[in-house]
Scaffold this motif. Structure first.
Motif, PDB file in Angstrom:
ATOM      1  N   MET A   1       0.828  -1.214   0.000  1.00  0.00           N
ATOM      2  CA  MET A   1       0.000   0.000   0.000  1.00  0.00           C
ATOM      3  C   MET A   1       0.858   1.258   0.000  1.00  0.00           C
ATOM      4  O   MET A   1       0.522   2.237  -0.671  1.00  0.00           O
ATOM      5  N   LYS A   2       1.968   1.259   0.743  1.00  0.00           N
ATOM      6  CA  LYS A   2       2.840   2.429   0.746  1.00  0.00           C
ATOM      7  C   LYS A   2       3.455   2.650  -0.629  1.00  0.00           C
ATOM      8  O   LYS A   2       3.593   3.794  -1.088  1.00  0.00           O
ATOM      9  N   SER A   3       3.828   1.564  -1.289  1.00  0.00           N
ATOM     10  CA  SER A   3       4.379   1.675  -2.634  1.00  0.00           C
ATOM     11  C   SER A   3       3.349   2.232  -3.603  1.00  0.00           C
ATOM     12  O   SER A   3       3.631   3.161  -4.376  1.00  0.00           O
ATOM     13  N   PHE A   4       2.133   1.678  -3.592  1.00  0.00           N
ATOM     14  CA  PHE A   4       1.068   2.153  -4.479  1.00  0.00           C
ATOM     15  C   PHE A   4       0.718   3.613  -4.186  1.00  0.00           C
ATOM     16  O   PHE A   4       0.446   4.396  -5.095  1.00  0.00           O
ATOM     17  N   ARG A   5       0.712   3.963  -2.909  1.00  0.00           N
ATOM     18  CA  ARG A   5       0.359   5.336  -2.529  1.00  0.00           C
ATOM     19  C   ARG A   5       1.357   6.332  -3.115  1.00  0.00           C
ATOM     20  O   ARG A   5       0.978   7.388  -3.636  1.00  0.00           O
ATOM     21  N   MET A   6       2.643   5.998  -3.043  1.00  0.00           N
ATOM     22  CA  MET A   6       3.651   6.906  -3.573  1.00  0.00           C
ATOM     23  C   MET A   6       3.533   7.028  -5.087  1.00  0.00           C
ATOM     24  O   MET A   6       3.629   8.126  -5.641  1.00  0.00           O
ATOM     25  N   ILE A   7       3.325   5.905  -5.769  1.00  0.00           N
ATOM     26  CA  ILE A   7       3.182   5.944  -7.228  1.00  0.00           C
ATOM     27  C   ILE A   7       1.994   6.812  -7.612  1.00  0.00           C
ATOM     28  O   ILE A   7       2.058   7.630  -8.544  1.00  0.00           O
ATOM     29  N   TYR A   8       0.889   6.657  -6.885  1.00  0.00           N
ATOM     30  CA  TYR A   8      -0.338   7.386  -7.219  1.00  0.00           C
ATOM     31  C   TYR A   8      -0.177   8.886  -7.014  1.00  0.00           C
ATOM     32  O   TYR A   8      -0.492   9.686  -7.900  1.00  0.00           O
ATOM     33  N   PHE A   9       0.339   9.282  -5.852  1.00  0.00           N
ATOM     34  CA  PHE A   9       0.413  10.708  -5.552  1.00  0.00           C
ATOM     35  C   PHE A   9       1.498  11.415  -6.352  1.00  0.00           C
ATOM     36  O   PHE A   9       1.383  12.608  -6.638  1.00  0.00           O
ATOM     37  N   ARG A  10       2.537  10.691  -6.739  1.00  0.00           N
ATOM     38  CA  ARG A  10       3.590  11.296  -7.554  1.00  0.00           C
ATOM     39  C   ARG A  10       3.284  11.227  -9.045  1.00  0.00           C
ATOM     40  O   ARG A  10       3.992  11.844  -9.846  1.00  0.00           O
ATOM     41  N   ARG A  11       2.239  10.468  -9.404  1.00  0.00           N
ATOM     42  CA  ARG A  11       1.904  10.268 -10.811  1.00  0.00           C
ATOM     43  C   ARG A  11       3.152   9.834 -11.590  1.00  0.00           C
ATOM     44  O   ARG A  11       3.485  10.371 -12.653  1.00  0.00           O
ATOM     45  N   ASP A  12       3.841   8.849 -11.044  1.00  0.00           N
ATOM     46  CA  ASP A  12       5.085   8.374 -11.641  1.00  0.00           C
ATOM     47  C   ASP A  12       4.758   7.338 -12.715  1.00  0.00           C
ATOM     48  O   ASP A  12       4.586   6.152 -12.426  1.00  0.00           O
ATOM     49  N   TRP A  13       4.662   7.775 -13.955  1.00  0.00           N
ATOM     50  CA  TRP A  13       4.205   6.891 -15.027  1.00  0.00           C
ATOM     51  C   TRP A  13       5.212   5.791 -15.336  1.00  0.00           C
ATOM     52  O   TRP A  13       4.831   4.696 -15.752  1.00  0.00           O
ATOM     53  N   GLU A  14       6.479   6.078 -15.137  1.00  0.00           N
ATOM     54  CA  GLU A  14       7.472   5.031 -15.365  1.00  0.00           C
ATOM     55  C   GLU A  14       7.281   3.885 -14.384  1.00  0.00           C
ATOM     56  O   GLU A  14       7.245   2.704 -14.773  1.00  0.00           O
ATOM     57  N   ASP A  15       7.159   4.205 -13.093  1.00  0.00           N
ATOM     58  CA  ASP A  15       6.919   3.159 -12.098  1.00  0.00           C
ATOM     59  C   ASP A  15       5.592   2.453 -12.334  1.00  0.00           C
ATOM     60  O   ASP A  15       5.472   1.230 -12.142  1.00  0.00           O
ATOM     61  N   ILE A  16       4.570   3.207 -12.731  1.00  0.00           N
ATOM     62  CA  ILE A  16       3.264   2.609 -13.000  1.00  0.00           C
ATOM     63  C   ILE A  16       3.379   1.563 -14.111  1.00  0.00           C
ATOM     64  O   ILE A  16       2.826   0.461 -14.017  1.00  0.00           O
ATOM     65  N   ALA A  17       4.125   1.906 -15.164  1.00  0.00           N
ATOM     66  CA  ALA A  17       4.287   0.968 -16.281  1.00  0.00           C
ATOM     67  C   ALA A  17       5.043  -0.284 -15.843  1.00  0.00           C
ATOM     68  O   ALA A  17       4.641  -1.415 -16.164  1.00  0.00           O
ATOM     69  N   TRP A  18       6.123  -0.086 -15.089  1.00  0.00           N
ATOM     70  CA  TRP A  18       6.919  -1.239 -14.665  1.00  0.00           C
ATOM     71  C   TRP A  18       6.139  -2.132 -13.695  1.00  0.00           C
ATOM     72  O   TRP A  18       6.146  -3.364 -13.829  1.00  0.00           O
ATOM     73  N   VAL A  19       5.466  -1.544 -12.719  1.00  0.00           N
ATOM     74  CA  VAL A  19       4.697  -2.340 -11.759  1.00  0.00           C
ATOM     75  C   VAL A  19       3.537  -3.041 -12.449  1.00  0.00           C
ATOM     76  O   VAL A  19       3.210  -4.198 -12.139  1.00  0.00           O
ATOM     77  N   SER A  20       2.917  -2.380 -13.417  1.00  0.00           N
ATOM     78  CA  SER A  20       1.830  -3.008 -14.172  1.00  0.00           C
ATOM     79  C   SER A  20       2.316  -4.248 -14.897  1.00  0.00           C
ATOM     80  O   SER A  20       1.590  -5.241 -15.025  1.00  0.00           O
ATOM     81  N   SER A  21       3.580  -4.204 -15.355  1.00  0.00           N
ATOM     82  CA  SER A  21       4.121  -5.366 -16.079  1.00  0.00           C
ATOM     83  C   SER A  21       4.208  -6.596 -15.172  1.00  0.00           C
ATOM     84  O   SER A  21       4.137  -7.737 -15.646  1.00  0.00           O
ATOM     85  N   PHE A  22       4.373  -6.369 -13.851  1.00  0.00           N
ATOM     86  CA  PHE A  22       4.389  -7.486 -12.899  1.00  0.00           C
ATOM     87  C   PHE A  22       3.042  -8.220 -12.917  1.00  0.00           C
ATOM     88  O   PHE A  22       2.990  -9.462 -13.005  1.00  0.00           O
ATOM     89  N   TYR A  23       1.947  -7.468 -12.851  1.00  0.00           N
ATOM     90  CA  TYR A  23       0.621  -8.082 -12.837  1.00  0.00           C
ATOM     91  C   TYR A  23       0.249  -8.641 -14.196  1.00  0.00           C
ATOM     92  O   TYR A  23      -0.360  -9.723 -14.281  1.00  0.00           O
ATOM     93  N   ILE A  24       0.626  -7.960 -15.274  1.00  0.00           N
ATOM     94  CA  ILE A  24       0.349  -8.470 -16.627  1.00  0.00           C
ATOM     95  C   ILE A  24       1.042  -9.806 -16.838  1.00  0.00           C
ATOM     96  O   ILE A  24       0.457 -10.756 -17.383  1.00  0.00           O
ATOM     97  N   ARG A  25       2.294  -9.907 -16.391  1.00  0.00           N
ATOM     98  CA  ARG A  25       3.046 -11.160 -16.541  1.00  0.00           C
ATOM     99  C   ARG A  25       2.352 -12.297 -15.790  1.00  0.00           C
ATOM    100  O   ARG A  25       2.257 -13.421 -16.306  1.00  0.00           O
ATOM    101  N   HIS A  26       1.866 -12.021 -14.593  1.00  0.00           N
ATOM    102  CA  HIS A  26       1.175 -13.067 -13.833  1.00  0.00           C
ATOM    103  C   HIS A  26      -0.155 -13.453 -14.474  1.00  0.00           C
ATOM    104  O   HIS A  26      -0.523 -14.641 -14.489  1.00  0.00           O
TER     105      HIS A  26
END
Length: 482
Positions: free
Chosen positions: A319-344
């Motif tokens: 949750m802390k990781s997601f919270r930081m990505i959301y509030f910073r609007r860090d699109w690079e991290d969003i893309a990389w983290v999304s790839s984790f769930y897409i791969r699964h």
């Protein structure tokens, strides 16, 4: 033109900083720096001072220590005084790290945290405002100058021993070990389907893989595996975001605060667990005297078993990781983290469906959590936890950390975090070299009367709960005190 005017003209060096000092930034800064500036950088990295003193303002420690506020931050590195106020919000490690050392000598922590001092000095140079007056000691007067000098000599010794050189083969064997476990998990479900026994075996493989991912990311996040910064950035994102599903930038901001002020409340986020858990000897007494009782802290060691062990990774860290990505609007991290769930979803979705795959992911995190929690807390929770005492670098790390005995299993199971003392003293040292410098660190601690704690693995685990129980007893005594 005086020094202050020169610094002002070079202010653009600071203004263009990014969260990661990529190769393109390094090349640009080196290109715009004059030949004289390059010589200055090399002299600074070696702790030499060849700028005439008449060009620099002179400051006493009494004056420097007054500049320790959010809007006014000075620090000292190699006797040079820097005003880092304007740089704080652009600091790649986060603004809080600079605030933690404002008004203090930061020489040893500066060398410890930054793997490429020559590049960092180019960013630091425009912030120079003066130096310590000739009659002032190099560190604050409360620090043991002999101990500081001995530690700096130790660092020079391990540098000469090439202990900061990275063995890339070791890292990639560790990464291969993780990828093989991930592949075996997919191969198992592909060959045998999604029955209960198969699912448990898959979860077992993925749990080992996920825990080892955190250990590998921990080391990769501290070290330059590649010479080119952009490839290190890609490697960190691949391991932390793609393989682990957590933000690499969030890890950097939180973890380096832990390193610079280990076990110092409230500056170290890893020991800032109040009001859920009270740690150390001071915090429980403070809560008890104020009659604060959010839970029955006398039994917090039992609550820790039921709450922190299973839910630290799947709930708190995620949750802390997601919270930081959301509030910073860090699109690079969003893309990389999304790839984790897409791969699964691609790997396991055909067998478990979307909802079932999510359950598998968080079941694995649930299983991994006790492993990760015990390994990361065993070396800190039982040690000295205090408020700011402005100790020297060696004492801060040795008092706040301990080691676990070396063995092949302990090294693998902890990701070499069983050498926490050496890791905290030399964060940018690759973990495969910790055991080589441990005897030198132990000898230095013995010389200065610092206790070098090294304990068996099971005792280290047990000490987590014993320290929580002890803190709970302190709270109870203070709370019911008439």
């Amino acid at each position: 033109m005086n020094l202050k005017e020169k610094c002002g003209q070079n202010g653009s060096l600071v203004g263009r900083s990014q969260p990661h000092l990529g190769e393109e930034h390094q090349e640009h800064e080196k290109a715009v720096a004059s030949a004289g500036a390059e010589v200055y950088v090399k002299q600074e990295a070696n702790g030499k001072q060849e700028i005439p003193s008449k060009n620099l303002n002179m400051y006493t420690w009494q004056e420097i220590q007054r500049h320790n506020q959010d809007a006014d931050q000075w620090l000292v590195i190699n006797r040079k005084v820097y005003n880092v106020t304007s740089w704080a919000n652009r600091h790649p490690g986060g603004r809080r790290i600079l605030k933690h050392y404002a008004g203090e000598d930061a020489t040893d922590v500066f060398k410890a945290i930054h793997p490429k001092l020559d590049v960092v000095q180019l960013y630091l140079k425009p912030l120079l405002i003066g130096e310590l007056a000739p009659g002032e000691p190099s560190q604050e007067r409360n620090k043991n100058s002999e101990l500081v000098k001995d530690f700096q000599e130790l660092r020079k010794t391990v540098e000469d021993m090439k202990m900061f050189d990275v063995n890339r083969a070791w890292f990639f064997l560790h990464l291969a070990h993780i990828l093989i476990l991930e592949f075996l998990a997919w191969l198992t479900v592909y060959q045998f389907g999604s029955g209960w026994c198969v699912t448990i075996f898959i979860a077992f493989l993925l749990t080992i893989s996920q825990a080892q991912c955190l250990f590998l990311q921990h080391d990769a996040g501290h070290n330059f595996i590649f010479k080119k910064s952009k490839w290190n950035h890609v490697l960190q994102n691949f391991v932390m975001c793609h393989l682990k599903g957590l933000s690499g930038k969030w890890w950097n901001y939180a973890h380096f605060q832990h390193h610079v002020k280990t076990n110092v409340c409230p500056k170290d986020p890893d020991v800032n667990m109040a009001p859920l858990f009270l740690l150390g000897d001071l915090q429980p007494v403070q809560y008890g005297k104020k009659k604060i009782k959010y839970i029955n802290y006398e039994k917090q060691h039992l609550y820790f078993t039921m709450v922190a062990l299973p839910f630290l990774v799947p709930a708190h860290l995620t949750m802390k990781s997601f919270r930081m990505i959301y509030f910073r609007r860090d699109w690079e991290d969003i893309a990389w983290v999304s790839s984790f769930y897409i791969r699964h979803f691609i790997s396991f979705g055909p067998f478990y469906g979307i909802f079932g795959t999510l359950l598998l992911i968080y079941f694995v995190k649930f299983l991994e959590s006790p492993w990760f929690t015990c390994v990361t807390m065993m070396s800190h929770l039982p040690m000295k936890i205090s408020t700011e005492e402005n100790r020297d670098w060696l004492s801060t790390q040795v008092l706040g950390t301990c080691n676990v005995e070396q063995s092949f299993f302990n090294d693998w199971f902890t990701g070499h975090l069983n050498f926490q003392i050496e890791h905290h003293l030399f964060p940018t040292m690759p973990c495969h070299n910790y055991h080589k410098v441990a005897p030198l660190v132990r000898s230095l601690c013995a010389k200065h009367g610092l206790q070098y704690v090294n304990k068996p693995l099971l005792k280290a685990f047990g000490d987590i709960f014993r320290s929580l129980k002890k803190s709970g007893a302190l709270w109870k005594a203070a709370y019911y005190e008439t």
